[in-house]
Design an enzyme around this catalytic site. Structure first.
Site, mmCIF file in Angstrom:
data_model
loop_
_atom_site.group_PDB
_atom_site.id
_atom_site.type_symbol
_atom_site.label_atom_id
_atom_site.label_comp_id
_atom_site.label_asym_id
_atom_site.label_seq_id
_atom_site.Cartn_x
_atom_site.Cartn_y
_atom_site.Cartn_z
ATOM 1 N N LYS A 179 0.845 -1.199 0.000
ATOM 2 C CA LYS A 179 0.000 0.000 0.000
ATOM 3 C C LYS A 179 0.879 1.247 0.000
ATOM 4 O O LYS A 179 1.892 1.308 0.703
ATOM 5 C CB LYS A 179 -0.903 -0.025 1.236
ATOM 6 C CG LYS A 179 -1.955 1.080 1.291
ATOM 7 C CD LYS A 179 -2.851 0.889 2.517
ATOM 8 C CE LYS A 179 -3.922 1.962 2.616
ATOM 9 N NZ LYS A 179 -4.794 1.765 3.799
ATOM 10 N N SER A 254 -9.668 1.669 3.057
ATOM 11 C CA SER A 254 -8.840 2.411 2.103
ATOM 12 C C SER A 254 -7.785 1.562 1.407
ATOM 13 O O SER A 254 -7.129 2.025 0.483
ATOM 14 C CB SER A 254 -8.155 3.574 2.835
ATOM 15 O OG SER A 254 -7.271 3.065 3.824
ATOM 16 N N SER A 278 -9.862 -0.603 7.362
ATOM 17 C CA SER A 278 -9.295 -0.405 6.023
ATOM 18 C C SER A 278 -8.551 -1.598 5.442
ATOM 19 O O SER A 278 -8.161 -1.571 4.280
ATOM 20 C CB SER A 278 -8.373 0.821 6.021
ATOM 21 O OG SER A 278 -9.138 1.999 6.091
#
Length: 360
Positions: A179, A254, A278
């Site tokens: 990420k 996210s 997330s």
């Protein structure tokens, strides 16, 4: 495209085909052959993953040209005996790189076993994932950046170690996505924000250091809601990520880029971050396994924070075992994160008797 068929090669083709072309005929033939080669280049772009190669075979009376046969050439009968088995009128040709035809079945444990058994190389698997990304990510938008050269170099190092029968970790050579709010030294870390568009990390996050020690291959950085503030991965400053199972729907967020990358076979596993769901929510949306570790179990050093008292880095994987393997590698006390604790996780596969004792 550069001319591959020149007049010398054309002369050889004339001889094999027993033709004598005039000047205008040669020019036209060269152009036609170049068009055919261009068509083959276009065919290379097709996604044929999972399609077994098949070819039809027919018998011919004139298998070999009489004027080209030498004394040592195979007879027609000998050649026919060496044909592959047939089924429904087709030759049964084994698939090339059978291991790569279904990346969906590949797990970290299977990858490690196949690597040690020399069923494939780390480089072949890395290139398969990079090739998959080139095709699939045009529609999904999971990645913000790729580390092609670095990934290939790392995979080659693992292959050398395997060829020398050196001991390697279970994560060695595993193609992993990260990420883009987790720092990797020398690489951009944007947190999907224009504010950090040109920021290049000057150090590795602690989890990256640990995975480097395990000799993991990093494929690239994945998309997220800007500064991890969102739940759909539609709020990135750069692109929208789509759910691999239905591109009209969101992958969650996210950490939607990481979950979408794993679900669409563009990474064997991934790292995400979880403040209030997330990792868990996009894993649910994309059909993957996501784990938010207990606060303090994994160092936050090198994570671009959303809520420092809640954030945790964790794995997104295909199986519970894969998630546990990554968690074991990244967990533990870190002097650079005062909230981290010495909670090194030792994974073992529970027996059915132990599972029966568990209560929800």
């Amino acid at each position: 495209m550069a001319t591959i068929i020149n007049e010398k090669i054309l002369g050889n083709l004339e001889e094999l085909a027993r033709l004598k072309l005039k000047t205008e005929g040669k020019e036209k033939t060269l152009k036609d052959l170049e068009k055919i080669l261009e068509y083959f280049e276009e065919l290379k772009e097709l996604d044929v993953e999972g399609i077994l190669p098949m070819t039809g075979g027919t018998f011919s009376k004139n298998v070999f040209r009489e004027d080209k046969i030498d004394k040592n050439h195979l007879s027609r009968e000998s050649a026919v005996k060496q044909f592959p088995e047939t089924q429904d009128g087709f030759l049964k040709v084994p698939p090339v790189f059978e291991w790569s035809m279904d990346l969906n079945d590949l797990t970290i444990r299977k990858f490690h076993k196949g690597l040690l058994n020399r069923e494939f190389s780390a480089l072949e698997i890395t290139q398969a994932f990079l090739g998959r990304i080139e095709i699939a990510d045009k529609e999904i938008g999971a990645y913000l950046s790729l580390f092609r050269e670095e990934a290939v170099k790392q995979a080659e190092k693992i292959d050398i170690a395997v060829s020398q029968s050196k001991n390697i970790s279970v994560l060695a050579g595993v193609p992993l996505a990260v990420k883009d709010n987790i720092l990797i030294e020398g690489e951009r870390a944007t947190a999907a924000s224009k504010i950090l568009e040109n920021y290049v990390a000057s150090y590795d996050a602690t989890v990256i250091k640990k995975l480097r020690q395990a000799e993991t291959v990093f494929l690239g950085k994945t998309n997220l809601d800007e500064f991890a503030m969102g739940a759909s991965t539609e709020n990135s400053a750069f692109q929208v990520t789509r759910n691999p199972y239905d591109k009209e729907r969101v992958p969650g967020g996210s950490s939607g880029g990481s979950a979408a990358a794993v679900a669409s076979r563009m990474a064997l596993a991934a790292l995400g971050s979880d403040t209030n769901g997330s990792i868990r929510q996009p894993s649910s949306f994309c059909g993957t396994v996501g784990l938010k570790p207990t606060y303090g179990a994994v160092s936050r050093h090198g994570l671009i924070a959303l809520g420092s008292s809640l954030d945790q880095i964790g794995p997104i994987a295909k199986t519970v075992e894969d998630a546990a393997i990554i968690f074991e590698a990244i967990s533990g006390r870190d002097e650079l994160d005062s909230t981290s604790v010495d909670s090194s996780f030792n994974f073992k596969e529970p027996s059915l008797e132990e599972v029966r004792k568990l209560k929800i």
